[in-house]
Design an enzyme around this catalytic site. Structure first.
Site, PDB file in Angstrom:
ATOM      1  N   THR A 248       0.852  -1.174   0.000  1.00 19.40           N
ATOM      2  CA  THR A 248       0.000   0.000   0.000  1.00 19.40           C
ATOM      3  C   THR A 248       0.891   1.228   0.000  1.00 19.40           C
ATOM      4  OG1 THR A 248      -1.572  -1.229   1.324  1.00 19.40           O
ATOM      5  CG2 THR A 248      -1.771   1.169   1.377  1.00 19.40           C
TER       6      THR A 248
ATOM      7  N   GLY B 150      -9.948  -3.786   1.832  1.00 17.74           N
ATOM      8  CA  GLY B 150      -8.988  -3.837   2.932  1.00 17.74           C
ATOM      9  C   GLY B 150      -9.094  -2.632   3.848  1.00 17.74           C
ATOM     10  N   ASP B 151      -8.007  -2.356   4.528  1.00 23.15           N
ATOM     11  CA  ASP B 151      -7.980  -1.238   5.481  1.00 23.15           C
ATOM     12  C   ASP B 151      -7.803   0.111   4.801  1.00 23.15           C
ATOM     13  OD1 ASP B 151      -5.405  -2.166   4.722  1.00 23.15           O
ATOM     14  OD2 ASP B 151      -4.505  -0.992   6.324  1.00 23.15           O
TER      15      ASP B 151
ATOM     16  N   GLY C 151       0.155  -3.525   4.613  1.00 24.97           N
ATOM     17  CA  GLY C 151       0.143  -4.935   5.000  1.00 24.97           C
ATOM     18  C   GLY C 151      -1.258  -5.512   4.961  1.00 24.97           C
TER      19      GLY C 151
HETATM   20  N1  GLY Z   1      -3.331  -2.793   3.270  1.00 21.58           N
HETATM   21  C1  GLY Z   1      -3.943  -2.997   2.053  1.00 21.58           C
HETATM   22  C2  GLY Z   1      -4.925  -4.083   2.010  1.00 21.58           C
HETATM   23  O1  GLY Z   1      -4.997  -4.916   2.891  1.00 21.58           O
HETATM   24  O2  GLY Z   1      -5.655  -4.134   1.054  1.00 21.58           O
END
Ligand code: GLY
Length: 261
Positions: A117, A147-148, A169
């Protein structure tokens, strides 16, 4: 060789669709985000438009794409021949193992697929903090997985009284711990950026110790004084710092575990 973790040429999901996540947040608590958007090369620009032009924080999927096009952004196909070939190769076994670290040596040698990311934090001349986060997410993820990175508080958080934080991550573990919000709140309690990132990593380990050994998560943070720091689960998380005087483009982040084999 292209970057396969963001935007154009990002690896697709298991059904062959490139879906992107991004968010942005400013010093006044304004924020915008897009999740699982397709055919738009720069999702962060759409997140900015969501922030500036709508009463909402988050648009997802077809609605986000439609909004981007209405705002004048030209759709384009993001799946490149190289990414398509990697997906076809993955399909032969179709192993769903979203547990690796693109930054480790094996991954750098091309033997593993994964994601990373881009998270950015900025402190301007007036002392105001803003941030952004963007990704194509986990390679060969389930269609619809978010995701986050587009989730305010998880992949990115800014509080102009305190500082900002962003993450990279495996997003699921960041979301479980509302990671970036946690880092900012720990800085509010007096921790340095690095200490706060380290404690957020420790929470991930505490909650899921067996998972944590197998994955990468890294946090990056900056405070109002311009102090910055980072901490990751595994070796290989590096970050860049630029100011008027210097550009340090690869600063190795400290980490908890020895490199994933
Ligand atoms: N950190 C990016 C994702 O998990 O998509």
């Amino acid at each position: 060789m292209h970057n396969h973790t963001v935007g154009r040429a990002g690896y697709p999901d298991r059904d062959g669709f490139v879906t992107l996540d991004a968010c942005i947040m400013d010093e006044n608590g304004n924020c915008g985000s897009v999740g699982a958007i397709q055919d738009i090369a720069h999702p962060i620009s759409v997140a900015r438009l969501v922030m500036d032009k709508t009463p909402h924080v988050m648009l997802v999927g077809d609605g986000a794409r439609q909004f981007a096009i209405e705002q004048g952004i030209k759709p384009e196909k993001l799946l490149t021949a190289e990414s398509k070939a990697a997906w076809k190769k993955w399909l032969k076994k179709a192993e769903y193992s979203p547990v690796m670290n693109i930054e480790n040596k094996q991954a750098r040698q091309g033997s593993k697929y994964n994601h990373d990311t881009i998270g950015m934090l900025a402190l301007d001349a007036k002392g105001n903090i803003g941030g952004a986060c963007t990704t194509s997410g986990m390679a060969f993820k389930m269609h619809g997985r978010v995701g986050d990175s587009p989730i305010i508080g998880a992949g990115l958080y800014v509080d102009n009284e305190v500082g900002g934080a962003t993450s990279t991550g495996v997003g699921e573990e960041v979301i479980r711990n509302v990671g970036s919000f946690l880092v900012v709140e720990l800085m509010r309690q007096g921790m340095s950026p690095e200490e706060a990132c380290k404690e957020a990593v420790a929470r991930i380990i505490k909650k899921k110790p067996e998972v944590a050994k197998q994955i990468q998560v890294g946090f990056l943070a900056i405070n109002k004084k311009g102090e910055y720091g980072a901490y990751a689960l595994q070796e290989g998380f590096s970050f860049a710092v630029c100011d008027n005087n210097k550009q340090d483009l690869i600063i190795p982040g400290k980490y908890f575990y020895k490199e994933v084999k």
